[in-house]
Design an enzyme around this catalytic site. Sequence first.
Site, short mmCIF file in Angstrom:
data_model
loop_
_atom_site.label_atom_id
_atom_site.label_comp_id
_atom_site.label_asym_id
_atom_site.label_seq_id
_atom_site.Cartn_x
_atom_site.Cartn_y
_atom_site.Cartn_z
N HIS A 252 0.81 -1.22 0.00
CA HIS A 252 0.00 0.00 0.00
C HIS A 252 0.85 1.28 0.00
O HIS A 252 0.65 2.18 -0.81
CB HIS A 252 -0.91 0.05 1.22
N LYS A 338 -0.23 -0.35 14.23
CA LYS A 338 -1.54 -0.67 14.80
C LYS A 338 -1.54 -0.28 16.29
O LYS A 338 -0.49 -0.14 16.90
CB LYS A 338 -1.80 -2.16 14.66
C1 BG6 Z 1 -4.88 -4.52 4.72
C2 BG6 Z 1 -4.04 -4.98 5.87
O1 BG6 Z 1 -4.27 -4.85 3.49
O2 BG6 Z 1 -5.04 -3.11 4.78
C3 BG6 Z 1 -4.66 -4.55 7.18
O3 BG6 Z 1 -3.90 -6.39 5.84
C4 BG6 Z 1 -4.91 -3.06 7.19
O4 BG6 Z 1 -3.85 -4.91 8.29
C5 BG6 Z 1 -5.71 -2.69 5.95
O5 BG6 Z 1 -5.65 -2.74 8.36
C6 BG6 Z 1 -5.89 -1.19 5.85
O6 BG6 Z 1 -6.80 -0.93 4.83
P1 BG6 Z 1 -7.75 0.34 4.92
O7 BG6 Z 1 -8.49 0.32 3.64
O8 BG6 Z 1 -8.62 0.15 6.11
O9 BG6 Z 1 -6.84 1.51 5.08
#
Ligand code: BG6
Length: 469
Positions: A252, A338
């Site tokens: 991400h 987290k």
């Molecule tokens: C996921 C992770 O890919 O993305 C999670 O495995 C994380 O741990 C999540 O919380 C975050 O996604 P978003 O869309 O809530 O920002």
Amino acid sequence: MNPTGPVGDVLVLFGVTGDLAKKMILPALYRLVERGELTVPVVGVALTDWDVEQLRAHVADSVHAAFDNTGDHGDRADSGSGDDVDDDVLKRLQGLMQLVAGDYADPATFQRLAAEVATQGGAEAFAVYYLAVPPSLFATVADGLAAVGLNDRARLVVEKPFGHDLDSARALNAMLRKNYADDRIFRVDHYLGKEPVEDLLVLRFANTLLEPLWTRTWIDHVEITMAESFDVADRGSFYDSVGTVRDVVQNHLLQVLAYLGMEAPSSDSAADQRDAKFQLLKAVRAVDPADVVRGQYTGYRDVKGVAPDSTTETYVALTLHIDNWRWSGVPVHIVAGKALPASVLDIVVTLRRPPRALFAGPTDSPAPPNRIRLRLQPDAGVAFILLAKQPGGADVVTEVPIAVDFREVLGPVHAPYERIFVDALVGDPAHFAPMDNLEEAWRIVAPILDPGTEPLPYEPGTWGPTPPA
Ligand code: BG6
């Protein structure tokens, strides 16, 4: 939209009874039915003793749970046209659903699936196979489809994580490529389906305002923060084998960085965007372990599925360097974790100070530099933090934000999985992670995967250990 392949006649959802389907996929499909963007049959596959009516009841439960429960986290709350579930829409979605129950390791499951795909879409049906299953099953499913000839008229959509490191990502890709062309493999990174992430491109390249500033000449440093106020909850065993770097940085956040730092693509086609992102990622130096602080929240080791002596990080702060003409000497600080005090995804770009300080800040401190804050979630928007004269006699300046909240001005956005399914069905690869981007991302984080060192402890609800200087 830049479709590059056939439009799907049937959508096949492996892992239809799983958590991702319940929380994200089925609610997204509901929205697509609501907007008339999903009209093809959806065949769920899972190892289950349910019949199709039980699956349809589960669909209703999942949709209600998602929209009756809009909290402060995630994109579901941003997703749509109100939170009430429309029974007619739900019935239409339920009507599209079919079920093939069976073990993915059993060839008979795929024979039954082949028959169902032909029944639903005709003998020449082109199907989109969505693998919302654990990575250990990607190969089993891909091979199972190929064994009954379903790979010929197929697009394979593979959830993350794509590999555990560079070698395993390449091995997985090679295994998929045995039976599927590269342009038939769509690798999911749901951040690429987030409208505020895509908005980075629009903000940079639909406007000319930022471009003259967007270089080492004017930018001092960049901070990307992905804080989550929730902990790993019931995902202990998945998370413990992954950690923050693999879970959100490799995929991400490096994709966010690519959008933020890339050169303008020559068109908005998926191929040109991929190339521009690839060039940026190629210029990012592999992380120096000395530039990294890893943390683990207190209590993490007591979570079900987590090893009692786990050294997996639940927090990471690291600094990246981009060795190219535009960004050389501009550090990019990333923080992700987290059990932090808030859930927020923010980019703050800090500009250089003026060459001479003519004015003081409040209380005689030096005037702060200008900053540009790009908030991706929640409350996506942009703020330019300018300095203005503090009313009164002395030449003192103070910060004033010029800010816009996109939701207030433009209305709610669609959830990322809505985008992902529409694009998977029509065959537009722009919002999926290309293999060359993924390989670069694995190269960048390689030196800090599995260091085996003790992460620093932090209390849940605090901002974690101090980031590297
Ligand atoms: C996921 C992770 O890919 O993305 C999670 O495995 C994380 O741990 C999540 O919380 C975050 O996604 P978003 O869309 O809530 O920002």
